[in-house]
Design a protein around this motif. Structure first.
Motif, PDB file in Angstrom:
ATOM      1  N   CYS A  14      42.099  50.990  30.212  1.00 34.05           N
ATOM      2  CA  CYS A  14      42.911  49.817  30.545  1.00 34.05           C
ATOM      3  C   CYS A  14      42.417  49.187  31.842  1.00 34.05           C
ATOM      4  O   CYS A  14      42.247  47.964  31.935  1.00 34.05           O
ATOM      5  CB  CYS A  14      44.372  50.222  30.668  1.00 34.05           C
ATOM      6  N   GLY A  15      42.166  50.008  32.856  1.00 34.26           N
ATOM      7  CA  GLY A  15      41.664  49.494  34.121  1.00 34.26           C
ATOM      8  C   GLY A  15      40.302  48.847  33.987  1.00 34.26           C
ATOM      9  O   GLY A  15      40.031  47.794  34.588  1.00 34.26           O
ATOM     10  N   ALA A  16      39.430  49.448  33.164  1.00 35.24           N
ATOM     11  CA  ALA A  16      38.102  48.871  32.941  1.00 35.24           C
ATOM     12  C   ALA A  16      38.205  47.513  32.255  1.00 35.24           C
ATOM     13  O   ALA A  16      37.464  46.577  32.576  1.00 35.24           O
ATOM     14  CB  ALA A  16      37.252  49.831  32.114  1.00 35.24           C
ATOM     15  N   ALA A  17      39.131  47.387  31.314  1.00 40.45           N
ATOM     16  CA  ALA A  17      39.315  46.108  30.615  1.00 40.45           C
ATOM     17  C   ALA A  17      39.803  45.029  31.583  1.00 40.45           C
ATOM     18  O   ALA A  17      39.340  43.888  31.546  1.00 40.45           O
ATOM     19  CB  ALA A  17      40.297  46.273  29.460  1.00 40.45           C
ATOM     20  N   ARG A  18      40.739  45.393  32.445  1.00 38.89           N
ATOM     21  CA  ARG A  18      41.225  44.422  33.431  1.00 38.89           C
ATOM     22  C   ARG A  18      40.094  43.971  34.351  1.00 38.89           C
ATOM     23  O   ARG A  18      39.953  42.786  34.661  1.00 38.89           O
ATOM     24  CB  ARG A  18      42.349  45.050  34.264  1.00 38.89           C
ATOM     25  N   LEU A  19      39.267  44.927  34.783  1.00 34.58           N
ATOM     26  CA  LEU A  19      38.159  44.602  35.672  1.00 34.58           C
ATOM     27  C   LEU A  19      37.151  43.686  34.985  1.00 34.58           C
ATOM     28  O   LEU A  19      36.724  42.670  35.553  1.00 34.58           O
ATOM     29  CB  LEU A  19      37.479  45.894  36.146  1.00 34.58           C
ATOM     30  N   ASN A  20      36.767  44.039  33.766  1.00 29.63           N
ATOM     31  CA  ASN A  20      35.767  43.244  33.046  1.00 29.63           C
ATOM     32  C   ASN A  20      36.257  41.817  32.792  1.00 29.63           C
ATOM     33  O   ASN A  20      35.505  40.847  32.960  1.00 29.63           O
ATOM     34  CB  ASN A  20      35.419  43.919  31.713  1.00 29.63           C
ATOM     35  N   LEU A  21      37.511  41.687  32.382  1.00 31.80           N
ATOM     36  CA  LEU A  21      38.046  40.344  32.135  1.00 31.80           C
ATOM     37  C   LEU A  21      38.210  39.568  33.435  1.00 31.80           C
ATOM     38  O   LEU A  21      38.000  38.354  33.477  1.00 31.80           O
ATOM     39  CB  LEU A  21      39.380  40.443  31.404  1.00 31.80           C
ATOM     40  N   GLY A  22      38.590  40.276  34.511  1.00 37.55           N
ATOM     41  CA  GLY A  22      38.702  39.612  35.803  1.00 37.55           C
ATOM     42  C   GLY A  22      37.369  39.060  36.271  1.00 37.55           C
ATOM     43  O   GLY A  22      37.288  37.942  36.815  1.00 37.55           O
ATOM     44  N   ILE A  23      36.296  39.832  36.055  1.00 36.68           N
ATOM     45  CA  ILE A  23      34.951  39.367  36.419  1.00 36.68           C
ATOM     46  C   ILE A  23      34.577  38.128  35.611  1.00 36.68           C
ATOM     47  O   ILE A  23      33.983  37.177  36.136  1.00 36.68           O
ATOM     48  CB  ILE A  23      33.930  40.495  36.211  1.00 36.68           C
ATOM     49  N   ARG A  24      34.942  38.118  34.337  1.00 35.16           N
ATOM     50  CA  ARG A  24      34.640  36.944  33.503  1.00 35.16           C
ATOM     51  C   ARG A  24      35.370  35.701  34.013  1.00 35.16           C
ATOM     52  O   ARG A  24      34.822  34.594  33.987  1.00 35.16           O
ATOM     53  CB  ARG A  24      35.016  37.224  32.043  1.00 35.16           C
ATOM     54  N   VAL A  25      36.602  35.890  34.452  1.00 32.95           N
ATOM     55  CA  VAL A  25      37.362  34.759  34.997  1.00 32.95           C
ATOM     56  C   VAL A  25      36.668  34.211  36.238  1.00 32.95           C
ATOM     57  O   VAL A  25      36.502  32.995  36.412  1.00 32.95           O
ATOM     58  CB  VAL A  25      38.813  35.184  35.323  1.00 32.95           C
ATOM     59  N   ILE A  26      36.245  35.116  37.131  1.00 34.16           N
ATOM     60  CA  ILE A  26      35.569  34.689  38.361  1.00 34.16           C
ATOM     61  C   ILE A  26      34.280  33.945  38.031  1.00 34.16           C
ATOM     62  O   ILE A  26      33.973  32.895  38.620  1.00 34.16           O
ATOM     63  CB  ILE A  26      35.280  35.913  39.254  1.00 34.16           C
ATOM     64  N   ARG A  27      33.508  34.461  37.089  1.00 34.15           N
ATOM     65  CA  ARG A  27      32.254  33.794  36.697  1.00 34.15           C
ATOM     66  C   ARG A  27      32.532  32.413  36.131  1.00 34.15           C
ATOM     67  O   ARG A  27      31.816  31.447  36.415  1.00 34.15           O
ATOM     68  CB  ARG A  27      31.513  34.654  35.675  1.00 34.15           C
ATOM     69  N   ALA A  40      44.988  31.715  43.346  1.00 40.35           N
ATOM     70  CA  ALA A  40      46.224  31.572  42.581  1.00 40.35           C
ATOM     71  C   ALA A  40      46.131  32.196  41.195  1.00 40.35           C
ATOM     72  O   ALA A  40      47.138  32.274  40.485  1.00 40.35           O
ATOM     73  CB  ALA A  40      46.570  30.087  42.441  1.00 40.35           C
ATOM     74  N   SER A  41      44.944  32.642  40.788  1.00 41.98           N
ATOM     75  CA  SER A  41      44.784  33.170  39.439  1.00 41.98           C
ATOM     76  C   SER A  41      45.408  34.555  39.341  1.00 41.98           C
ATOM     77  O   SER A  41      45.315  35.378  40.241  1.00 41.98           O
ATOM     78  CB  SER A  41      43.306  33.237  39.056  1.00 41.98           C
ATOM     79  N   ARG A  42      46.060  34.803  38.213  1.00 42.49           N
ATOM     80  CA  ARG A  42      46.700  36.080  37.979  1.00 42.49           C
ATOM     81  C   ARG A  42      45.713  37.050  37.339  1.00 42.49           C
ATOM     82  O   ARG A  42      44.781  36.632  36.643  1.00 42.49           O
ATOM     83  CB  ARG A  42      47.910  35.897  37.064  1.00 42.49           C
ATOM     84  N   PRO A  43      45.919  38.353  37.514  1.00 41.53           N
ATOM     85  CA  PRO A  43      45.039  39.322  36.856  1.00 41.53           C
ATOM     86  C   PRO A  43      45.242  39.275  35.342  1.00 41.53           C
ATOM     87  O   PRO A  43      46.316  38.869  34.870  1.00 41.53           O
ATOM     88  CB  PRO A  43      45.483  40.665  37.438  1.00 41.53           C
ATOM     89  N   PRO A  44      44.247  39.661  34.582  1.00 42.52           N
ATOM     90  CA  PRO A  44      44.395  39.664  33.120  1.00 42.52           C
ATOM     91  C   PRO A  44      45.577  40.532  32.689  1.00 42.52           C
ATOM     92  O   PRO A  44      45.837  41.587  33.281  1.00 42.52           O
ATOM     93  CB  PRO A  44      43.065  40.257  32.638  1.00 42.52           C
ATOM     94  N   ARG A  45      46.279  40.089  31.683  1.00 42.38           N
ATOM     95  CA  ARG A  45      47.481  40.799  31.213  1.00 42.38           C
ATOM     96  C   ARG A  45      47.081  41.866  30.187  1.00 42.38           C
ATOM     97  O   ARG A  45      47.199  41.677  28.981  1.00 42.38           O
ATOM     98  CB  ARG A  45      48.470  39.804  30.607  1.00 42.38           C
ATOM     99  N   ILE A  46      46.583  42.981  30.695  1.00 47.08           N
ATOM    100  CA  ILE A  46      46.249  44.120  29.852  1.00 47.08           C
ATOM    101  C   ILE A  46      47.258  45.210  30.149  1.00 47.08           C
ATOM    102  O   ILE A  46      47.311  45.743  31.258  1.00 47.08           O
ATOM    103  CB  ILE A  46      44.819  44.629  30.119  1.00 47.08           C
ATOM    104  N   LEU A  47      48.085  45.538  29.185  1.00 45.24           N
ATOM    105  CA  LEU A  47      49.187  46.468  29.391  1.00 45.24           C
ATOM    106  C   LEU A  47      48.726  47.901  29.159  1.00 45.24           C
ATOM    107  O   LEU A  47      48.082  48.199  28.149  1.00 45.24           O
ATOM    108  CB  LEU A  47      50.337  46.140  28.437  1.00 45.24           C
ATOM    109  N   TRP A  48      49.045  48.780  30.106  1.00 42.58           N
ATOM    110  CA  TRP A  48      48.799  50.205  29.908  1.00 42.58           C
ATOM    111  C   TRP A  48      50.028  50.770  29.208  1.00 42.58           C
ATOM    112  O   TRP A  48      51.066  50.986  29.814  1.00 42.58           O
ATOM    113  CB  TRP A  48      48.571  50.894  31.256  1.00 42.58           C
ATOM    114  N   ALA A  49      49.915  50.939  27.880  1.00 44.26           N
ATOM    115  CA  ALA A  49      51.094  51.303  27.102  1.00 44.26           C
ATOM    116  C   ALA A  49      50.674  51.778  25.717  1.00 44.26           C
ATOM    117  O   ALA A  49      49.535  51.597  25.282  1.00 44.26           O
ATOM    118  CB  ALA A  49      52.038  50.104  26.978  1.00 44.26           C
TER     119      ALA A  49
END
Length: 226
Positions: A14-27, A40-49
């Motif tokens: 879950c953490g890796a997915a959030r990181l990878n998607l966050g990097i894509r947003v920054i790029r 102002a951008s929010r972190p990707p909504r990847i739920l650990w559940a």
């Protein structure tokens, strides 16, 4: 970023997915020269559940346009008794017999999909013919019939996995049209099969992916009397 939602049961993944998607947003922001929007951008909504947990319906939106996934293939005989009991209670009469875990994920996708939504899942090919998924196939023909079915059994996609995977693409039927399903056999051959052919399989409501177009056309003619 705002419309994408993911669910992952493993904390590290879950953490890796959030990181990878966050990097894509920054790029993306960097390429569009819009870095001012970054604070102002929010972190990707990847739920650990657990996607099949009782609390998930209240944490998720409804009417998703696209739902994609590669659910676990856990067989009924290997599932814990308490999990089977919980899943039966969660999905009530929509799962039956010795159902495997991936069936619950298909049922969850149907819950969350919009009326015009589409679902894409990689699942074992036995969902097309076995008894415990018969009622699901019947409901799919009524609400989200197969648009595409692709046999992946001869591709080296999953190593050391004792199942034959398929891509199952489901979508609401287009009003006033005789919809068909584009099937792709093990060799990649395509054959468009009318949904009426699946309906002609009777009480079993069997789906099938012909190994080649010749056998597919023959089977279709036998079922529909054409």
């Amino acid at each position: 970023r705002d419309d994408l939602v993911g669910i992952e049961i493993d904390e590290g993944t879950c953490g890796a997915a959030r990181l990878n998607l966050g990097i894509r947003v920054i790029r993306h922001l960097a390429l569009s020269n819009d870095l001012a929007a970054l604070p102002a951008s929010r972190p990707p909504r990847i739920l650990w559940a657990d996607a099949l947990g009782d609390e998930m319906p209240s944490r998720l939106d409804k009417d998703y346009r696209w739902i994609v996934g590669n659910p676990p293939y856990l067989e009924a005989k290997r599932a814990k008794a308490e999990d089977k009991t919980r899943w039966r209670k969660r999905f009530k009469d929509r799962v039956e017999g010795a159902f495997d875990q991936y069936m619950c994920f298909l049922e969850l996708a149907l819950e969350l999909a919009a009326n015009d939504g589409e679902i894409g899942m990689i699942v074992p090919n036995k969902v097309l013919v076995n008894r415990y998924s018969r009622s699901l196939r019947k409901r799919l023909l009524e609400t989200h019939p197969p648009r595409t079915m692709r046999d992946l059994s001869e591709l080296p996609i999953f190593k050391n996995v004792g199942v034959y995977p398929i891509i199952l693409h489901l979508a609401a039927p287009s009003p006033g049209t005789g919809q068909s399903c584009a099937t792709h056999g093990p060799g990649g051959d395509r054959l468009d099969i009318p949904l009426s052919t699946y309906e002609a399989t009777g009480h079993a409501v069997t789906f099938f992916i012909p190994p080649n177009p010749i056998l597919g056309r023959l089977l279709s003619r036998l079922l529909t009397g054409g």
